[in-house]
Design a protein around this motif. Sequence first.
Motif, PDB file in Angstrom:
ATOM      1  N   HIS A  98      33.534  49.496 -92.085  1.00 56.33           N
ATOM      2  CA  HIS A  98      32.419  48.254 -91.332  1.00 56.33           C
ATOM      3  C   HIS A  98      32.971  47.656 -90.943  1.00 56.33           C
ATOM      4  O   HIS A  98      33.927  47.481 -90.577  1.00 56.33           O
ATOM      5  CB  HIS A  98      32.391  47.700 -92.994  1.00 56.33           C
ATOM      6  CG  HIS A  98      33.099  47.087 -93.636  1.00 56.33           C
ATOM      7  ND1 HIS A  98      34.317  48.514 -94.587  1.00 56.33           N
ATOM      8  CD2 HIS A  98      34.170  45.720 -94.259  1.00 56.33           C
ATOM      9  CE1 HIS A  98      35.465  47.888 -95.243  1.00 56.33           C
ATOM     10  NE2 HIS A  98      34.718  46.424 -94.345  1.00 56.33           N
ATOM     11  N   ARG A 105      29.175  42.242 -94.431  1.00 58.90           N
ATOM     12  CA  ARG A 105      29.712  43.611 -94.269  1.00 58.90           C
ATOM     13  C   ARG A 105      28.681  44.486 -93.290  1.00 58.90           C
ATOM     14  O   ARG A 105      28.059  44.193 -94.485  1.00 58.90           O
ATOM     15  CB  ARG A 105      30.360  44.165 -95.936  1.00 58.90           C
ATOM     16  CG  ARG A 105      31.536  45.365 -95.314  1.00 58.90           C
ATOM     17  CD  ARG A 105      32.173  45.124 -96.940  1.00 58.90           C
ATOM     18  NE  ARG A 105      33.212  45.479 -97.055  1.00 58.90           N
ATOM     19  CZ  ARG A 105      34.278  46.367 -97.901  1.00 58.90           C
ATOM     20  NH1 ARG A 105      33.351  47.070 -98.802  1.00 58.90           N
ATOM     21  NH2 ARG A 105      35.333  45.693 -97.998  1.00 58.90           N
ATOM     22  N   PRO A 107      27.714  47.800 -91.311  1.00 59.85           N
ATOM     23  CA  PRO A 107      28.324  49.676 -91.827  1.00 59.85           C
ATOM     24  C   PRO A 107      28.468  49.727 -90.052  1.00 59.85           C
ATOM     25  O   PRO A 107      27.854  49.017 -89.103  1.00 59.85           O
ATOM     26  CB  PRO A 107      26.673  49.880 -91.815  1.00 59.85           C
ATOM     27  CG  PRO A 107      25.668  49.212 -92.088  1.00 59.85           C
ATOM     28  CD  PRO A 107      25.852  47.483 -92.182  1.00 59.85           C
TER      29      PRO A 107
END
Length: 196
Positions: A98, A105, A107
């Motif tokens: 991440h 956050r 990916p």
Amino acid sequence: MNALTQPPRLADHPVDPMFVTRHSARAFTDATIDESDLLSILEAARWAPSGANVQPTRIAWALRGDAAFADILASLADGNRVWAERAAALLVVASKDHVEKEGERLPHVSAAFDAGAAWMSLALQAHLMGWVAHAMGGFDKAGVARRLGLPDGHTPHVVVAIGRKGDAASLPEHLRPREVPNGRMPLDQIARRGGF
Ligand SMILES: Cc1cc2nc3c(=O)[nH]c(=O)nc-3n(C[C@H](O)[C@H](O)[C@H](O)COP(=O)(O)O)c2cc1C
């Protein structure tokens, strides 16, 4: 069979010999590795390309005799542990999956791909220095993450055993035939002009 009697791999098109002479041997001598050699191998991983230069690869490493070496070894599938215990060093190649953006956050979609590039870089550097680097996917990922303190949001991909190539006769009998370098599919099965 040993390194001298193995059939050579032949490239269909000219490539640097390192690409065909590298292979994932399992028979290791008892050689230890100097930390300086290992740092050169890791340095090659550091210079691997990554998406947006985010550099998501994380590597935990240990030399034989370190407590962490025993931790990594314990995580291996039995069929890997039986030969990897003679490695001079064991590495766990992981990625941070991440990125933080404005406190969120998100990916990091190329993290595994980038870690693969780092693995290959270190494998080729090891090979150029006379070391074998053998990647293994057969290990307890959750176990090694716990033992080595891999933070949440990271994924371990492979354990890499690094050692000096030894004699196949030192391996358990069932592994000796697999010490011969394997081949590859024809190039036109993996790369085609104009489409897949
Ligand atoms: C992601 C990955 C996982 C692998 N897992 C194992 C493994 O668990 N045990 C093993 O002995 N070899 C493992 N290998 C080694 C492959 O079998 C090997 O790279 C492949 O047969 C090609 O042979 P070469 O590396 O000698 O060219 C793995 C390699 C990769 C890249």
